[in-house]
Design an enzyme around this catalytic site. Structure first.
Site, PDB file in Angstrom:
ATOM      1  N   ASN A   7     -10.291  -0.232 -18.516  1.00 44.75           N
ATOM      2  CA  ASN A   7     -11.290   0.748 -18.090  1.00 44.75           C
ATOM      3  C   ASN A   7     -10.559   2.085 -17.976  1.00 44.75           C
ATOM      4  O   ASN A   7      -9.831   2.320 -17.025  1.00 44.75           O
ATOM      5  CB  ASN A   7     -11.882   0.319 -16.740  1.00 44.75           C
ATOM      6  CG  ASN A   7     -12.938   1.285 -16.246  1.00 44.75           C
ATOM      7  OD1 ASN A   7     -13.164   2.347 -16.832  1.00 44.75           O
ATOM      8  ND2 ASN A   7     -13.583   0.920 -15.159  1.00 44.75           N
ATOM      9  N   ARG A  95     -14.283  -0.852 -21.463  1.00 43.09           N
ATOM     10  CA  ARG A  95     -15.492  -0.297 -20.881  1.00 43.09           C
ATOM     11  C   ARG A  95     -15.724   1.053 -21.559  1.00 43.09           C
ATOM     12  O   ARG A  95     -14.854   1.921 -21.549  1.00 43.09           O
ATOM     13  CB  ARG A  95     -15.306  -0.092 -19.382  1.00 43.09           C
ATOM     14  CG  ARG A  95     -16.501   0.582 -18.779  1.00 43.09           C
ATOM     15  CD  ARG A  95     -16.271   1.005 -17.361  1.00 43.09           C
ATOM     16  NE  ARG A  95     -17.457   1.669 -16.854  1.00 43.09           N
ATOM     17  CZ  ARG A  95     -17.448   2.538 -15.860  1.00 43.09           C
ATOM     18  NH1 ARG A  95     -16.324   2.860 -15.270  1.00 43.09           N
ATOM     19  NH2 ARG A  95     -18.562   3.095 -15.458  1.00 43.09           N
ATOM     20  N   HIS A 184     -23.662   2.287 -15.370  1.00 43.38           N
ATOM     21  CA  HIS A 184     -23.281   1.132 -14.520  1.00 43.38           C
ATOM     22  C   HIS A 184     -24.006  -0.133 -14.986  1.00 43.38           C
ATOM     23  O   HIS A 184     -24.180  -1.070 -14.203  1.00 43.38           O
ATOM     24  CB  HIS A 184     -23.662   1.355 -13.033  1.00 43.38           C
ATOM     25  CG  HIS A 184     -22.921   2.441 -12.336  1.00 43.38           C
ATOM     26  ND1 HIS A 184     -23.519   3.271 -11.423  1.00 43.38           N
ATOM     27  CD2 HIS A 184     -21.618   2.822 -12.382  1.00 43.38           C
ATOM     28  CE1 HIS A 184     -22.631   4.129 -10.934  1.00 43.38           C
ATOM     29  NE2 HIS A 184     -21.468   3.872 -11.512  1.00 43.38           N
ATOM     30  N   ARG A 245     -21.257  14.042  -6.678  1.00 43.91           N
ATOM     31  CA  ARG A 245     -22.331  14.478  -7.588  1.00 43.91           C
ATOM     32  C   ARG A 245     -23.624  14.711  -6.806  1.00 43.91           C
ATOM     33  O   ARG A 245     -23.938  13.942  -5.897  1.00 43.91           O
ATOM     34  CB  ARG A 245     -22.580  13.408  -8.659  1.00 43.91           C
ATOM     35  CG  ARG A 245     -21.524  13.408  -9.738  1.00 43.91           C
ATOM     36  CD  ARG A 245     -21.711  12.240 -10.690  1.00 43.91           C
ATOM     37  NE  ARG A 245     -20.568  11.351 -10.631  1.00 43.91           N
ATOM     38  CZ  ARG A 245     -20.516  10.157 -11.184  1.00 43.91           C
ATOM     39  NH1 ARG A 245     -21.535   9.682 -11.855  1.00 43.91           N
ATOM     40  NH2 ARG A 245     -19.433   9.419 -11.065  1.00 43.91           N
ATOM     41  N   GLU A 388     -17.159  -5.780 -12.975  1.00 45.59           N
ATOM     42  CA  GLU A 388     -17.482  -5.346 -14.338  1.00 45.59           C
ATOM     43  C   GLU A 388     -16.490  -5.920 -15.351  1.00 45.59           C
ATOM     44  O   GLU A 388     -16.857  -6.236 -16.479  1.00 45.59           O
ATOM     45  CB  GLU A 388     -17.465  -3.809 -14.406  1.00 45.59           C
ATOM     46  CG  GLU A 388     -18.700  -3.196 -13.774  1.00 45.59           C
ATOM     47  CD  GLU A 388     -18.450  -1.831 -13.165  1.00 45.59           C
ATOM     48  OE1 GLU A 388     -17.614  -1.734 -12.252  1.00 45.59           O
ATOM     49  OE2 GLU A 388     -19.105  -0.870 -13.587  1.00 45.59           O
TER      50      GLU A 388
END
Ligand code: AMP
Length: 400
Positions: A7, A95, A184, A245, A388
């Site tokens: 990742n 990823r 996601h 964010r 993940e």
């Protein structure tokens, strides 16, 4: 057979080595602060689920190539490595954040795929370029290995048109692909699948609201195994208030601020992506742990930031409850969702009026698959730790 899952972010690379058949993790780690002062690798050797040995290597790491070189050297190390030769790695799962409309499932990487990913890069300028760097660096170290890209956007590709279109002139979608993509996805898919297992029901029979609440945060409505809506949009900026964010803002604020403060496009992007969210609201930290401690000490701005965060999560839960015609379960995952009983309580306290009841003993368990609603609760509430990498490993297995 061993596989490596990578990742790759702009200044970090996370990795895990799996034995494919058993899905055991042999080692995992992270290289942080690539190209900055204080770069380091943290490597963990595992036996079963137990940490056997943790090694930290502090070293200048100038770029992703060098970072991968250090990972490879560590994996081969006699003392804390898990490979006898690089040839042990038969495949690498990556990823990849943005797959656009092209990729609705994982793919074997070839020149055509690389070209398509480059084409998506302007839609995810912070994420796709480092993902591509990770692919090219691993291709150099493991030229024989199959490279497989697993997309954050893929699980959301079955979203209906009414959920992915914005109220913009249709040609904007046709010409530029401006639509909701959602992110996601690998995490939402994994926790939805695990929730079905924990509830002892088929995923195809369930309506689940999955809350991935980490530094980046998003919610998805998963109906009969399909992600029918999600809070992130064209980019991972839309939706919830996050660590740094902004999430949703009135779009008119952007030109207004650009004019008022004389901001360039880049500066306004930085403001929205890096200086906003709970960091911007609290003026203190993007880390929820800091904010929870500060709130307990009476810091009102920290309390306000946490309030805004929870309130926005609840708004999405309400919306997804409606569009799915109810829900069977609510799932919390990722850093905050898995580890913060306070935030889970704050969110669930809004849901008391529909009969959600949390067992406070179960809710005090962190980072472990648990059903935290009590037996009287009208809806099930679960914690499912994100994984993940395992999902990526499974996609690799499927493609191999
Ligand atoms: P993630 O992006 O999923 O790695 O989540 C990272 C975020 O999880 C960090 O910003 C922390 O604020 C948050 N986090 C981790 N542990 C805890 C905890 N025990 N309580 C509250 N927040 C936490």
């Amino acid at each position: 057979m061993k596989i490596l899952v990578i990742n790759c972010g702009s200044s970090s690379i996370k990795y895990k080595v799996f034995t494919l058949a058993s899905e055991d993790v042999l080692a995992k780690g992270i290289v942080e602060r690539i190209g900055m002062m204080g770069s380091q690798l943290t490597h963990v050797l595992l036996t079963g689920r137990n940490v056997e040995k943790k090694t930290i290597i502090e070293k200048d790491i100038n770029d992703h190539q060098a970072a991968l070189g250090l990972i490879v050297g560590t994996l081969l190390d006699q003392e804390y490595g898990v490979l006898t030769s690089l040839g042990d790695i038969k495949a690498v799962g990556h990823r990849v954040v943005h797959g656009g409309e092209k990729f609705s499932e994982a793919v074997m990487v070839d020149d055509h795929v690389i070209k398509s990913l480059r084409a998506c890069s302007d839609m995810a300028p912070l994420h796709n370029p480092p993902n591509l760097l990770g692919i090219s660096a691993t291709q150099e170290y493991f030229p024989w290995a199959r490279q497989i890209a697993v997309f954050d956007t893929a699980f959301h590709q079955k979203m209906p048109q009414k959920a992915y279109l914005y109220g913009l002139p249709y040609r904007i979608y046709q010409e530029y692909g401006v639509r909701r993509y959602g992110f996601h996805g690998t995490s939402h898919q994994y926790v939805a699948e695990r929730a079905a297992v924990l509830l002892g029901q088929a995923l195809g029979d369930l309506k689940i609201i999955t809350c991935h609440l980490g530094n980046g945060a998003s919610i998805a409505a998963v109906k009969n195994g399909i992600a029918v809506d999600t809070s992130m949009g064209f980019t991972p900026l839309e939706g919830l208030v996050m660590g740094t964010r902004s999430g949703n803002v009135d779009p008119a604020i952007i030109p207004y601020l650009m004019e008022k403060e004389g901001l360039s496009v880049e500066e306004v992007n930085t403001l929205l992506n890096k200086e906003s969210g709970v960091l911007g609201l609290s003026g203190l930290s993007s880390d929820f742990r800091d904010l929870i401690i500060a709130e307990k000490q009476g810091n009102t701005r920290a309390a306000m930031a946490l309030d805004v965060f929870a309130y926005n999560v609840v708004k999405y839960i309400g919306a997804y409850f409606m569009i799915m015609g109810g829900t069977d379960a609510l799932v919390f995952t990722a850093g905050v969702g898995e580890n913060s009983p306070e935030m889970r309580n704050q969110i669930c306290s809004y849901l008391k009026f529909i009969g959600v009841e949390i067992d406070q003993v179960k809710n005090s368990v962190n980072g472990k698959e648990t059903i935290i609603s009590n037996s009287r609760s009208s809806y099930k509430v679960l914690i499912i730790p994100a994984n993940e990498e395992l999902m990526i490993a499974r996609e690799v297995k499927k493609l191999l």
